[in-house]
Design an enzyme around this catalytic site. Sequence first.
Site, PDB file in Angstrom:
ATOM      1  N   ASP A  50     -20.154  31.987  22.489  1.00 12.76           N
ATOM      2  CA  ASP A  50     -18.680  31.958  22.455  1.00 12.76           C
ATOM      3  C   ASP A  50     -18.093  31.731  21.065  1.00 12.76           C
ATOM      4  O   ASP A  50     -16.892  31.474  20.931  1.00 12.76           O
ATOM      5  CB  ASP A  50     -18.153  30.888  23.425  1.00 12.76           C
ATOM      6  N   ARG A 107     -42.056  34.709  18.885  1.00 13.47           N
ATOM      7  CA  ARG A 107     -42.877  33.984  17.907  1.00 13.47           C
ATOM      8  C   ARG A 107     -42.031  33.281  16.837  1.00 13.47           C
ATOM      9  O   ARG A 107     -42.080  33.624  15.681  1.00 13.47           O
ATOM     10  CB  ARG A 107     -43.898  34.911  17.231  1.00 13.47           C
ATOM     11  N   ASP A 159     -27.381  26.245  22.488  1.00 12.31           N
ATOM     12  CA  ASP A 159     -26.029  26.795  22.651  1.00 12.31           C
ATOM     13  C   ASP A 159     -26.202  28.165  23.268  1.00 12.31           C
ATOM     14  O   ASP A 159     -26.545  29.135  22.586  1.00 12.31           O
ATOM     15  CB  ASP A 159     -25.341  26.867  21.279  1.00 12.31           C
TER      16      ASP A 159
END
Length: 366
Positions: free
Chosen positions: A279, A205, A275
């Site tokens: 990383d 949500r 993304d």
Amino acid sequence: MAQIKSTLASLASLAILLLPSSVSALAFEGAVGFGSKATGGTTSFAVTTLADSGTGSFRDAVSESGRNITFSVSGYIVLETPVSLSSDLTINGQTAPSPGIGVMGREISASGKTNIIVRNLRMRQGTEETDDGKSAFNMGDASNVILDHCSLEYGVFDTVDAVGAVNVTVSNSIIALPIGQQFGAHLETGPSTWYANLWVSAHNRQPLSKANTQYINNVAYNYQAGYTVANTGGVFSHDIINNYFIAGPSTTSASDDYFQIDDNQSVFATGNLLDSNKDGVLNGAAANTVGSAQVLDSPWASTSLSIVGSLTAAEAYASVIANAGASPRDEVDAFVVSTVESLGTEGAIITNQDSTGLSNDGYGTL
Ligand SMILES: *[C@@H]1O[C@H](CO)[C@@H](O)[C@H](O)[C@H]1NC(C)=O
Ligand SMILES: *[C@@H]1O[C@H](CO)[C@@H](O)[C@H](O)[C@H]1NC(C)=O
Ligand SMILES: *[C@@H]1O[C@H](CO)[C@@H](O)[C@H](O)[C@H]1NC(C)=O
């Protein structure tokens, strides 16, 4: 006859003169979206004590409509019971001396009320809340409400529960670390606008929107499910523009950035990034396929492109990291933002604010 005509003509030109100003009146400079026309209150009233109740308390301040509320005290107001706002209110948290003002322990509710502006207020239920059916901010079936630069953490039921709310904006705010159902926000009526918010470490949500929605320049970090409609939701339109979804340690499936969005939905999606690789570097890729929704070629809402201005998703990330939440930024917000800045390596979905390790049993010190 000529005189009547010229009177009519001047009335018409007067109407034209009046129209633009009434249409452009905003809750505050920079207010955007469906809640931006709220006018709030005008009668000055100062909160002068952190006490839960009594003369000069926050509860006292919001008990009468029409007030424009300032704060001469800073720190946490420890609520012993929920607080119900009146209609026609402005809450100016930014007037509190540094380090600012917040409430903890119980819900603030605008349910059933109208025309409310709330700025720079911290709302943190946490485990002091005794009712697991309450939310950090409950908009119930309120209308014409704008929350701006607020910090909503440790919500219990929803963080923002706005199931029946109409004409709503939540902008420049932090909606993070919900501890109960671990949910961000829930709407079923709308229309609503979600602009430049930072959503962090929720199960789902962010928001759940069974309603017509503008979702612009948001950052959602360490989500398990991000922008959600739920497949039984009915037929709605969504403008989803220049947002950044960033996976974190609790993200089990990065592709749940959009969750349960069926072909009953119509979506204008552009400029969104995901993304997914955890990383530690901001290196998202385009993410504009929104479930099996019908694709719109232009926004459903006429204001969406003017709200987005020129901020790309990457620029929105930088702006949200720098500016979202109540000002000045306090211990809890700094912690939340620092987990986001790890870009994939830090963050947890929690059940108790204490597990943040912050002072004051995790509520932080104001
Ligand atoms: C409400 O109070 C704020 C803070 O003092 C002030 O800036 C603003 O002009 C006031 N608004 C109205 C409508 O009185
Ligand atoms: C919501 O906003 C629209 C457009 O300004 C207005 O026509 C409508 O009356 C508002 N709804 C409520 C419940 O205030
Ligand atoms: C699509 O919307 C209709 C009408 O609201 C509803 O009956 C149907 O269940 C919806 N389908 C899905 C998959 O949500």
